[in-house]
Motif scaffolding. Sequence first.
Motif, PDB file in Angstrom:
ATOM      1  N   VAL A   6       0.866  -1.183   0.000  1.00 53.62           N
ATOM      2  CA  VAL A   6       0.000   0.000   0.000  1.00 53.62           C
ATOM      3  C   VAL A   6       0.896   1.225   0.000  1.00 53.62           C
ATOM      4  O   VAL A   6       1.764   1.370   0.864  1.00 53.62           O
TER       5      VAL A   6
ATOM      6  N   PRO B 291      -2.745   5.561   7.479  1.00 52.73           N
ATOM      7  CA  PRO B 291      -1.706   4.599   7.072  1.00 52.73           C
ATOM      8  C   PRO B 291      -1.257   3.752   8.263  1.00 52.73           C
ATOM      9  O   PRO B 291      -1.150   4.259   9.378  1.00 52.73           O
TER      10      PRO B 291
ATOM     11  N   SER C 258       2.601   0.713   5.519  1.00 58.75           N
ATOM     12  CA  SER C 258       2.299   1.563   4.364  1.00 58.75           C
ATOM     13  C   SER C 258       3.479   2.453   4.020  1.00 58.75           C
ATOM     14  O   SER C 258       4.195   2.928   4.900  1.00 58.75           O
TER      15      SER C 258
END
Length: 179
Positions: free
Chosen positions: A48, A83, A87
């Motif tokens: 991500v 996040p 991430s």
Amino acid sequence: MGKTALIVIDMINTYDHPDAELLLPSVSVVVPRVVSLLDRARQSDVPVIYVNDNFGEWRSHHGELLDKALAGPHASLVEPLRPDDSSLFIVKARHSIFYETPLGYLLAQQGIDHLVLCGQVTEQCVLYSALDAHIRHLDVTVPRDAVAHIHHDLAEAALRMMERNMNVRVCSCDDLWPR
């Protein structure tokens, strides 16, 4: 297709900008879908990467941007998208996730050649990012229900352009990763 990454565009946001009132209704609908994508990507070990506008704050880093957005009146739209420790986060200054950012280098280093773009704004940053990914020979997927728009008609046109002119796969969130 090789390795995939989920790219979250401009969702860490204060919504203190022109057109925010037109954008907010669409964002409210999209946030739960993006949360679902984040959960499913993480469960599937899909990297991500948040790529977020710096709002003209040239000293900003992701912590500052997140703190500022969470302190604002629309924190409820940001909190679920926070996040996590795995991430990655890249700050951008303009519309495209690639413009003057290290994203291209990061993708190459990670062996990523397929991007799933979600976030905002469909007819602006998502469109320009899809084009920049296309010219870099990256495969792109845009889940139509995980991108927010200011103008519905322009968003629909942008999605058609991405699909037709850039070979972007436009689908629904349900068509991505196991549920």
